[in-house]
Design an enzyme around this catalytic site. Structure first.
Site, PDB file in Angstrom:
ATOM      1  N   ASP A  62       0.854  -1.176   0.000  1.00 61.40           N
ATOM      2  CA  ASP A  62       0.000   0.000   0.000  1.00 61.40           C
ATOM      3  C   ASP A  62       0.906   1.247   0.000  1.00 61.40           C
ATOM      4  O   ASP A  62       2.092   1.135   0.353  1.00 61.40           O
ATOM      5  CB  ASP A  62      -0.870  -0.076   1.272  1.00 61.40           C
ATOM      6  CG  ASP A  62      -1.605   1.193   1.547  1.00 61.40           C
ATOM      7  OD1 ASP A  62      -2.426   1.585   0.703  1.00 61.40           O
ATOM      8  OD2 ASP A  62      -1.357   1.820   2.601  1.00 61.40           O
ATOM      9  N   ASP A  64      -0.059   5.213   0.861  1.00 58.03           N
ATOM     10  CA  ASP A  64      -0.205   6.242   1.909  1.00 58.03           C
ATOM     11  C   ASP A  64      -0.336   5.597   3.291  1.00 58.03           C
ATOM     12  O   ASP A  64      -1.192   4.746   3.509  1.00 58.03           O
ATOM     13  CB  ASP A  64      -1.429   7.117   1.640  1.00 58.03           C
ATOM     14  CG  ASP A  64      -1.243   7.937   0.373  1.00 58.03           C
ATOM     15  OD1 ASP A  64      -1.585   7.426  -0.703  1.00 58.03           O
ATOM     16  OD2 ASP A  64      -0.731   9.058   0.480  1.00 58.03           O
ATOM     17  N   ASP A 237      -2.170  -0.089   5.793  1.00 55.81           N
ATOM     18  CA  ASP A 237      -2.494   0.571   7.066  1.00 55.81           C
ATOM     19  C   ASP A 237      -3.970   0.904   7.220  1.00 55.81           C
ATOM     20  O   ASP A 237      -4.445   1.134   8.331  1.00 55.81           O
ATOM     21  CB  ASP A 237      -1.717   1.891   7.194  1.00 55.81           C
ATOM     22  CG  ASP A 237      -2.245   2.934   6.223  1.00 55.81           C
ATOM     23  OD1 ASP A 237      -2.347   2.619   5.031  1.00 55.81           O
ATOM     24  OD2 ASP A 237      -2.593   4.044   6.666  1.00 55.81           O
TER      25      ASP A 237
HETATM   26  O1  LIG Z   1      -4.409   2.931  -0.500  1.00 61.93           O
HETATM   27  P1  LIG Z   1      -3.431   4.043  -0.290  1.00 61.93           P
HETATM   28  O2  LIG Z   1      -2.276   4.010  -1.242  1.00 61.93           O
HETATM   29  O3  LIG Z   1      -2.977   4.142   1.125  1.00 61.93           O
HETATM   30  O4  LIG Z   1      -4.249   5.365  -0.617  1.00 61.93           O
HETATM   31  C1  LIG Z   1      -5.316   5.758   0.256  1.00 61.93           C
HETATM   32  C2  LIG Z   1      -5.682   7.190   0.001  1.00 61.93           C
HETATM   33  O5  LIG Z   1      -4.459   7.915   0.136  1.00 61.93           O
HETATM   34  C3  LIG Z   1      -4.527   9.318  -0.085  1.00 61.93           C
HETATM   35  O6  LIG Z   1      -5.246   9.915   0.987  1.00 61.93           O
HETATM   36  C4  LIG Z   1      -4.658   9.691   2.262  1.00 61.93           C
HETATM   37  O7  LIG Z   1      -3.322  10.192   2.278  1.00 61.93           O
HETATM   38  C5  LIG Z   1      -3.215  11.640   2.139  1.00 61.93           C
HETATM   39  C6  LIG Z   1      -1.746  11.977   2.095  1.00 61.93           C
HETATM   40  O8  LIG Z   1      -1.088  11.512   3.239  1.00 61.93           O
HETATM   41  C7  LIG Z   1      -3.959  12.286   3.306  1.00 61.93           C
HETATM   42  O9  LIG Z   1      -3.879  13.702   3.159  1.00 61.93           O
HETATM   43  C8  LIG Z   1      -5.422  11.846   3.337  1.00 61.93           C
HETATM   44  O10 LIG Z   1      -6.064  12.361   4.505  1.00 61.93           O
HETATM   45  C9  LIG Z   1      -5.506  10.318   3.369  1.00 61.93           C
HETATM   46  O11 LIG Z   1      -6.856   9.880   3.247  1.00 61.93           O
HETATM   47  C10 LIG Z   1      -5.146   9.617  -1.428  1.00 61.93           C
HETATM   48  O12 LIG Z   1      -5.356  10.978  -1.536  1.00 61.93           O
HETATM   49  C11 LIG Z   1      -6.443   8.868  -1.645  1.00 61.93           C
HETATM   50  O13 LIG Z   1      -6.853   9.028  -2.996  1.00 61.93           O
HETATM   51  C12 LIG Z   1      -6.225   7.379  -1.404  1.00 61.93           C
HETATM   52  O14 LIG Z   1      -7.455   6.678  -1.555  1.00 61.93           O
END
Ligand SMILES: O=P(O)(O)OC[C@H]1O[C@H](O[C@H]2O[C@H](CO)[C@@H](O)[C@H](O)[C@H]2O)[C@H](O)[C@@H](O)[C@@H]1O
Length: 290
Positions: A62, A64, A237
């Site tokens: 993953d 973020d 996560d």
């Molecule tokens: O599945 P992932 O690769 O973990 O992506 C999940 C989402 O990640 C991003 O949003 C999240 O991270 C951002 C940066 O740290 C944060 O600002 C936000 O609050 C989190 O929800 C991304 O923008 C999404 O499109 C993804 O779905």
């Protein structure tokens, strides 16, 4: 735009798709901890290096909150300078069996990690292996974005992240609006001309075409080379990673959650920094292996 077979696997799926017996050498321990509903530190690579057959692993990661530290907004994340090279090195050592499994769109992942890697984007809706892209699900209805934008005008701090196949409603800048964002997203899903599901992430609700998830995306990778027949390892996560953990557990692989909440994952790492150290350690262990 392509589609999946009736069994949900891609057109190039092979049979048998993956092995189901546990070859990690730590299955007994897995079961013991699963029954207690606990996670263990993911230090097996140091504790039992001789038992593990890393070269046979397929690595699913993953982004973020796992590879990258979380940031206030999606575009604020920082990719550590040595991370792309680390992924490249691991990919070489695992015969190419390294894929990013993300909620971000494919184009967004490519901005962070250029090079046309194997990726499941938008929670499994976008899928790419060896440069070939497949979209699972109906095209996103643009009129819905406009409707939400209009309805959300009074929601201070709401950030709409428009993806080719979905829409994320971020409220990190103003957590007080969460209930209203949730209700708006529920209404939008009900009004949508295509079947949508509402997924919850960290400070975000996201409307995603129904029919797939990260678990299905991982399983699809495992049905084709170079992933087929390997031991799947997934680190994530977020709540949307739970589908991936369950799939991995069912297939006898290794699932690791980053953080401390309740999870289906069997192992735990404490932070993205720990994940990156873990990957570095794995990289050097495989490199040193005879
Ligand atoms: O599945 P992932 O690769 O973990 O992506 C999940 C989402 O990640 C991003 O949003 C999240 O991270 C951002 C940066 O740290 C944060 O600002 C936000 O609050 C989190 O929800 C991304 O923008 C999404 O499109 C993804 O779905």
């Amino acid at each position: 735009m392509g589609g999946t077979n009736a069994d949900g696997r891609g057109p190039d799926a092979q049979t048998p798709p993956y092995r189901t017996e546990d070859r990690s050498g730590i299955a007994g321990e897995n079961r013991r901890h699963e029954s207690r509903g606990e996670t263990m530190d993911f230090d097996v690579i140091d504790a039992r290096p001789r038992l593990l057959d890393w070269a046979a692993w397929a690595l699913f990661l993953d982004i973020d909150g796992t590879l990258l530290d979380l940031a206030p907004a999606p575009d604020d994340v920082v990719v550590p300078a040595d991370l792309p090279q680390r992924l490249e090195s691991l990919s070489r050592r695992l015969s190419g069996a390294v894929a990013l499994i993300s909620g971000r769109s494919l184009e967004n992942v490519d901005r962070l990690f250029p090079g046309g890697r194997d990726v499941a984007g938008t929670h499994g809706v976008e899928w790419r292996r060896s440069g070939k892209v497949d979209i699972v699900g109906a095209p996103w209805p643009d009129e819905l974005t406009e409707w939400i934008r209009e309805e959300a005008r009074h929601l201070t701090g709401l950030l709409l992240e428009r993806k080719p196949c979905s829409l994320a409603l971020h409220f990190a800048a103003n957590p007080k609006i969460e209930a209203e964002v949730h209700s708006l997203a529920m209404t939008a899903a009900a009004l949508s001309p295509i079947a949508l599901k509402l997924v919850r992430g960290k400070n975000v609700y996201e409307l995603v075409p129904a029919g797939t998830d990260k678990g299905k995306a991982i399983e699809r990778f495992l049905s084709v080379p170079p992933y087929a027949g390997r031991i799947p390892v997934f680190i994530g996560d977020d709540l949307t990673d739970e589908d991936g953990f369950k799939t991995i557990n069912r297939l006898g692989g290794l699932s690791a959650h980053v953080g401390s909440r309740a999870t289906a994952a069997r192992y735990r790492l404490n932070s993205p920094e720990e994940v990156r150290h873990w990957l570095a350690r794995l990289d050097s262990l495989i490199g040193d292996a005879p």
